[in-house]
Design a protein around this motif. Structure first.
Motif, PDB file in Angstrom:
ATOM      1  N   GLU A 133       3.886  -4.874  17.908  1.00 26.62           N
ATOM      2  CA  GLU A 133       4.129  -5.402  16.557  1.00 26.62           C
ATOM      3  C   GLU A 133       3.731  -4.407  15.477  1.00 26.62           C
ATOM      4  OE1 GLU A 133       2.101  -9.112  16.156  1.00 26.62           O
ATOM      5  OE2 GLU A 133       3.170  -9.993  17.858  1.00 26.62           O
ATOM      6  N   ALA A 134       2.677  -3.659  15.716  1.00 28.93           N
ATOM      7  CA  ALA A 134       2.223  -2.702  14.694  1.00 28.93           C
ATOM      8  C   ALA A 134       3.273  -1.615  14.488  1.00 28.93           C
ATOM      9  CB  ALA A 134       0.890  -2.085  15.102  1.00 28.93           C
ATOM     10  N   LEU A 135       3.853  -1.140  15.575  1.00 23.34           N
ATOM     11  CA  LEU A 135       4.885  -0.106  15.463  1.00 23.34           C
ATOM     12  C   LEU A 135       6.113  -0.667  14.751  1.00 23.34           C
ATOM     13  CD1 LEU A 135       6.110   2.669  16.061  1.00 23.34           C
ATOM     14  CD2 LEU A 135       6.670   1.855  18.357  1.00 23.34           C
ATOM     15  N   GLU A 136       6.493  -1.892  15.093  1.00 28.11           N
ATOM     16  CA  GLU A 136       7.650  -2.501  14.417  1.00 28.11           C
ATOM     17  C   GLU A 136       7.398  -2.642  12.928  1.00 28.11           C
ATOM     18  OE1 GLU A 136       9.114  -6.156  16.077  1.00 28.11           O
ATOM     19  OE2 GLU A 136      10.019  -5.109  17.776  1.00 28.11           O
ATOM     20  N   ALA A 137       6.200  -3.114  12.567  1.00 28.45           N
ATOM     21  CA  ALA A 137       5.877  -3.270  11.149  1.00 28.45           C
ATOM     22  C   ALA A 137       5.956  -1.918  10.444  1.00 28.45           C
ATOM     23  CB  ALA A 137       4.480  -3.871  10.987  1.00 28.45           C
ATOM     24  N   ALA A 138       5.459  -0.882  11.106  1.00 31.11           N
ATOM     25  CA  ALA A 138       5.480   0.449  10.496  1.00 31.11           C
ATOM     26  C   ALA A 138       6.916   0.956  10.343  1.00 31.11           C
ATOM     27  CB  ALA A 138       4.657   1.415  11.337  1.00 31.11           C
ATOM     28  N   LEU A 139       7.752   0.736  11.362  1.00 36.29           N
ATOM     29  CA  LEU A 139       9.136   1.236  11.293  1.00 36.29           C
ATOM     30  C   LEU A 139       9.900   0.599  10.131  1.00 36.29           C
ATOM     31  CD1 LEU A 139      10.262   1.443  15.046  1.00 36.29           C
ATOM     32  CD2 LEU A 139       9.790   3.331  13.475  1.00 36.29           C
ATOM     33  N   HIS A 140       9.545  -0.637   9.783  1.00 38.01           N
ATOM     34  CA  HIS A 140      10.203  -1.289   8.652  1.00 38.01           C
ATOM     35  C   HIS A 140       9.891  -0.594   7.335  1.00 38.01           C
ATOM     36  CE1 HIS A 140      12.485  -4.637  10.040  1.00 38.01           C
ATOM     37  NE2 HIS A 140      11.484  -5.132  10.750  1.00 38.01           N
ATOM     38  N   HIS A 141       8.854   0.242   7.341  1.00 36.60           N
ATOM     39  CA  HIS A 141       8.407   0.849   6.069  1.00 36.60           C
ATOM     40  C   HIS A 141       8.431   2.365   6.084  1.00 36.60           C
ATOM     41  CE1 HIS A 141       7.366  -2.962   4.357  1.00 36.60           C
ATOM     42  NE2 HIS A 141       6.842  -3.296   5.514  1.00 36.60           N
ATOM     43  N   ILE A 142       9.202   2.956   6.995  1.00 38.61           N
ATOM     44  CA  ILE A 142       9.222   4.427   7.006  1.00 38.61           C
ATOM     45  C   ILE A 142      10.062   4.949   5.844  1.00 38.61           C
ATOM     46  CG2 ILE A 142       8.675   4.913   9.423  1.00 38.61           C
ATOM     47  CD1 ILE A 142      11.656   5.020  10.033  1.00 38.61           C
TER      48      ILE A 142
ATOM     49  N   HIS B 288      12.398   8.163   4.124  1.00 33.86           N
ATOM     50  CA  HIS B 288      13.434   9.092   4.598  1.00 33.86           C
ATOM     51  C   HIS B 288      12.769  10.313   5.219  1.00 33.86           C
ATOM     52  CE1 HIS B 288      17.587   7.943   3.484  1.00 33.86           C
ATOM     53  NE2 HIS B 288      16.894   6.972   2.905  1.00 33.86           N
ATOM     54  N   GLY B 289      13.249  10.702   6.390  1.00 38.06           N
ATOM     55  CA  GLY B 289      12.717  11.904   7.036  1.00 38.06           C
ATOM     56  C   GLY B 289      11.350  11.710   7.669  1.00 38.06           C
ATOM     57  N   ALA B 290      10.966  10.452   7.919  1.00 40.20           N
ATOM     58  CA  ALA B 290       9.622  10.186   8.462  1.00 40.20           C
ATOM     59  C   ALA B 290       9.481  10.749   9.879  1.00 40.20           C
ATOM     60  CB  ALA B 290       9.361   8.681   8.484  1.00 40.20           C
ATOM     61  N   ARG B 291       8.239  11.029  10.240  1.00 35.79           N
ATOM     62  CA  ARG B 291       7.900  11.424  11.608  1.00 35.79           C
ATOM     63  C   ARG B 291       7.007  10.332  12.198  1.00 35.79           C
ATOM     64  NH1 ARG B 291       7.832  14.068   7.164  1.00 35.79           N
ATOM     65  NH2 ARG B 291       5.765  14.995   7.354  1.00 35.79           N
ATOM     66  N   VAL B 292       7.460   9.769  13.305  1.00 33.42           N
ATOM     67  CA  VAL B 292       6.672   8.730  13.981  1.00 33.42           C
ATOM     68  C   VAL B 292       6.074   9.370  15.241  1.00 33.42           C
ATOM     69  CG1 VAL B 292       6.720   6.452  15.059  1.00 33.42           C
ATOM     70  CG2 VAL B 292       8.204   6.953  13.083  1.00 33.42           C
TER      71      VAL B 292
ATOM     72  N   LEU C 224       0.816  -1.230   0.000  1.00 35.59           N
ATOM     73  CA  LEU C 224       0.000   0.000   0.000  1.00 35.59           C
ATOM     74  C   LEU C 224       0.845   1.273   0.000  1.00 35.59           C
ATOM     75  CD1 LEU C 224      -2.670  -1.201   2.591  1.00 35.59           C
ATOM     76  CD2 LEU C 224      -3.132  -0.612   0.205  1.00 35.59           C
ATOM     77  N   ALA C 225       2.078   1.170   0.475  1.00 35.67           N
ATOM     78  CA  ALA C 225       2.936   2.361   0.549  1.00 35.67           C
ATOM     79  C   ALA C 225       4.320   2.027   0.006  1.00 35.67           C
ATOM     80  CB  ALA C 225       3.020   2.847   1.991  1.00 35.67           C
ATOM     81  N   PRO C 226       4.423   1.781  -1.298  1.00 34.96           N
ATOM     82  CA  PRO C 226       5.717   1.364  -1.849  1.00 34.96           C
ATOM     83  C   PRO C 226       6.810   2.418  -1.672  1.00 34.96           C
ATOM     84  CG  PRO C 226       4.067   1.699  -3.598  1.00 34.96           C
ATOM     85  CD  PRO C 226       3.351   1.809  -2.302  1.00 34.96           C
ATOM     86  N   GLY C 227       6.417   3.665  -1.565  1.00 35.87           N
ATOM     87  CA  GLY C 227       7.416   4.730  -1.381  1.00 35.87           C
ATOM     88  C   GLY C 227       7.739   4.982   0.085  1.00 35.87           C
ATOM     89  N   GLY C 228       7.155   4.204   0.977  1.00 36.62           N
ATOM     90  CA  GLY C 228       7.426   4.356   2.402  1.00 36.62           C
ATOM     91  C   GLY C 228       6.410   5.264   3.084  1.00 36.62           C
ATOM     92  N   LEU C 229       6.431   5.200   4.407  1.00 33.80           N
ATOM     93  CA  LEU C 229       5.476   5.980   5.215  1.00 33.80           C
ATOM     94  C   LEU C 229       6.152   7.268   5.685  1.00 33.80           C
ATOM     95  CD1 LEU C 229       4.327   2.951   7.403  1.00 33.80           C
ATOM     96  CD2 LEU C 229       3.053   3.972   5.472  1.00 33.80           C
ATOM     97  N   ASP C 230       5.568   8.391   5.327  1.00 34.86           N
ATOM     98  CA  ASP C 230       6.136   9.678   5.744  1.00 34.86           C
ATOM     99  C   ASP C 230       5.754  10.006   7.184  1.00 34.86           C
ATOM    100  OD1 ASP C 230       7.289  10.623   3.129  1.00 34.86           O
ATOM    101  OD2 ASP C 230       5.206  10.278   2.530  1.00 34.86           O
ATOM    102  N   ILE C 231       4.561   9.574   7.573  1.00 34.74           N
ATOM    103  CA  ILE C 231       4.112   9.796   8.961  1.00 34.74           C
ATOM    104  C   ILE C 231       3.499   8.494   9.480  1.00 34.74           C
ATOM    105  CG2 ILE C 231       2.527  11.072  10.471  1.00 34.74           C
ATOM    106  CD1 ILE C 231       2.562  13.356   8.415  1.00 34.74           C
ATOM    107  N   VAL C 232       3.882   8.127  10.677  1.00 36.55           N
ATOM    108  CA  VAL C 232       3.211   7.022  11.378  1.00 36.55           C
ATOM    109  C   VAL C 232       2.596   7.627  12.631  1.00 36.55           C
ATOM    110  CG1 VAL C 232       3.510   4.835  12.591  1.00 36.55           C
ATOM    111  CG2 VAL C 232       4.872   5.328  10.535  1.00 36.55           C
ATOM    112  N   PHE C 233       1.289   7.525  12.768  1.00 37.12           N
ATOM    113  CA  PHE C 233       0.610   8.015  13.975  1.00 37.12           C
ATOM    114  C   PHE C 233       0.231   6.770  14.758  1.00 37.12           C
ATOM    115  CE2 PHE C 233      -2.565   9.542  16.801  1.00 37.12           C
ATOM    116  CZ  PHE C 233      -2.430  10.908  16.919  1.00 37.12           C
TER     117      PHE C 233
ATOM    118  N   ALA D  21      14.918   9.519  10.534  1.00 39.44           N
ATOM    119  CA  ALA D  21      13.538   9.757  10.952  1.00 39.44           C
ATOM    120  C   ALA D  21      13.502  10.173  12.422  1.00 39.44           C
ATOM    121  CB  ALA D  21      12.711   8.495  10.748  1.00 39.44           C
ATOM    122  N   ARG D  22      12.343  10.580  12.850  1.00 32.37           N
ATOM    123  CA  ARG D  22      12.184  11.105  14.203  1.00 32.37           C
ATOM    124  C   ARG D  22      10.958  10.453  14.842  1.00 32.37           C
ATOM    125  NH1 ARG D  22       9.543  15.701  15.569  1.00 32.37           N
ATOM    126  NH2 ARG D  22       9.209  16.281  13.404  1.00 32.37           N
ATOM    127  N   MET D  23      11.095  10.002  16.070  1.00 26.62           N
ATOM    128  CA  MET D  23       9.937   9.484  16.810  1.00 26.62           C
ATOM    129  C   MET D  23       9.743  10.393  18.011  1.00 26.62           C
ATOM    130  SD  MET D  23       8.912   5.676  17.732  1.00 26.62           S
ATOM    131  CE  MET D  23       9.908   5.061  19.039  1.00 26.62           C
TER     132      MET D  23
END
Ligand code: NAP
Length: 338
Positions: free
Chosen positions: A229-238, A240-244, A214-223, A274-276
């Motif tokens: 496990e959900a956070l880990e899965a998301a971190l694998h797909h952030i 560049h410069g993502a905000r978590v 669903l996000a081949p270019g990566g996740l720019d923001i993870v809320f 990235a930044r969390m």
């Protein structure tokens, strides 16, 4: 005729794991009389929030625990039925720290005291879209997520009170929004009513694989409302410069001193520059009026939709709180007292 009394739910034992009804006891006291400067409020709605589970633990978090033997702390909405206050008149609807009880004396005004609800606003919406949920979603997304048009956003707990609004705010800022939720009924609501672009049923589907698709270019923001496990899965797909945005970690169960494990793949933050960042919504109190003005406009225009799950009776409040940790709610969990 039955005498009117003030029923109160007291915390009588600290849960080690799940919240159960036996951790609370019902007490009946006479309805209090307002002193000079006070107003008597009949509580109609309680807002049920996951963070209330953290207040049951012995260890202090961002506020002290609820002392044993006292009325359970909580936010509610009610109507003034007698007043000796300059601030409130009989008939006014107030939102504030009612606790889990039928009646409360209000004697303050302001962010953490009682506030009069303006005419034209559905009183119980002050517990959800115009209260903790809306404000958490707004400040977490706008101030920490900083959405930009064309970016891709992932929201966990997307069918919940906070997550559903956070994703809609990102959409209104021009982002593509993917959510995750615990069953297909919730995902259908997230896609069709909240108008996210996609929603992953994380119990049935593989979240990591679906995020890659669903996000081949990566996740720019993870809320993130969920952690684990959900956070880990998301971190694998952030990207560049993502905000978590660290809103919560409900998958931990919020048991004492166990608010979630560190993600094993946190070095993704370094690889992706990235930044969390965590936050607590009330730190933005000075900006509440502006945020509420914007939320009101979005709700009135139909751009933001919100849902509620209602249980009836003060005695149902402990089960309603426990239910949040089993995904029993769609949207905000409320308890109706009368
Ligand atoms: N930082 C702040 O200032 C602030 C303020 C308020 C709330 N919060 C946080 O925001 C989050 C959402 O709060 P809310 O009031 O809107 O509650 P909510 O999302 O309406 O309700 C909780 C939801 O969490 C999900 N959940 C429960 N256990 C889970 C698990 N093991 N794994 C994955 N999902 C699980 C369930 O949805 P599913 O069916 O989809 O699993 C459940 O419906 C919480 O983490 C809360 O602590 C933060």
């Amino acid at each position: 005729m039955r005498e009117i009394v003030n029923r109160q739910l007291l915390l009588v034992a600290r849960p080690e794991r799940a919240v159960e009804t036996r951790h609370f006891a019902m007490r009946e006291l006479p309805v209090p009389e307002p002193a000079e400067g006070q107003a008597l409020v009949r509580v109609q709605w309680l807002g049920i929030d996951p963070t209330q589970r953290t207040w049951l633990n012995a260890q202090e978090t961002y506020i002290p625990p609820v002392p044993l033997g006292t009325v359970m702390r909580g936010t509610g909405v009610g109507q003034v039925i007698a007043s000796r206050s300059q601030l409130f008149d009989p008939g006014d609807w107030l939102v504030g720290p009612t606790g889990w009880q039928d009646f409360v004396l209000a004697d303050g005004d302001g962010v953490r005291g009682f506030t009069k609800i303006p005419d034209g606003i559905e009183p119980r919406a002050m517990l959800s879209v115009f209260g903790v949920n809306g404000l958490t979603a707004y400040f977490g997304m706008i101030e920490i997520g900083r959405p930009e048009p064309g970016q891709t956003v992932f929201v966990t707990g997307a069918a919940g009170g906070v997550g559903s609004i956070a994703g809609q705010i990102a959409r209104l800022n021009g982002c593509r929004v993917v959510g995750s939720a615990g069953d297909e009924r919730k995902c259908t609501w997230v896609r069709e009513i909240a108008k996210f672009d996609a929603c992953v049923d994380y119990r049935r589907e593989r979240l990591g694989e679906r995020l890659r698709e669903l996000a081949p270019g990566g996740l720019d923001i993870v809320f993130d409302n969920v952690g684990g496990e959900a956070l880990e899965a998301a971190l694998h797909h952030i990207a560049h410069g993502a905000r978590v945005v660290l809103s919560g970690s409900i998958s931990s169960g919020y048991r004492d001193a166990a608010y979630g494990q560190g993600p094993a793949n946190y070095m993704q933050l370094a690889f992706k520059r990235a930044r969390m960042e965590g936050f607590v919504f009330f730190d933005y109190a000075a900006q509440f009026p502006a945020a509420l003005h914007q939320m009101l406009a979005w709700v009135r225009s139909g751009d933001i939709r919100y849902e509620e799950t209602i249980s009836t009776g003060l005695e149902t409040a402990p089960a309603a709180l426990a239910g949040l940790f089993h995904g029993r709610n769609l949207g905000k969990q409320l308890v109706r007292l009368f």
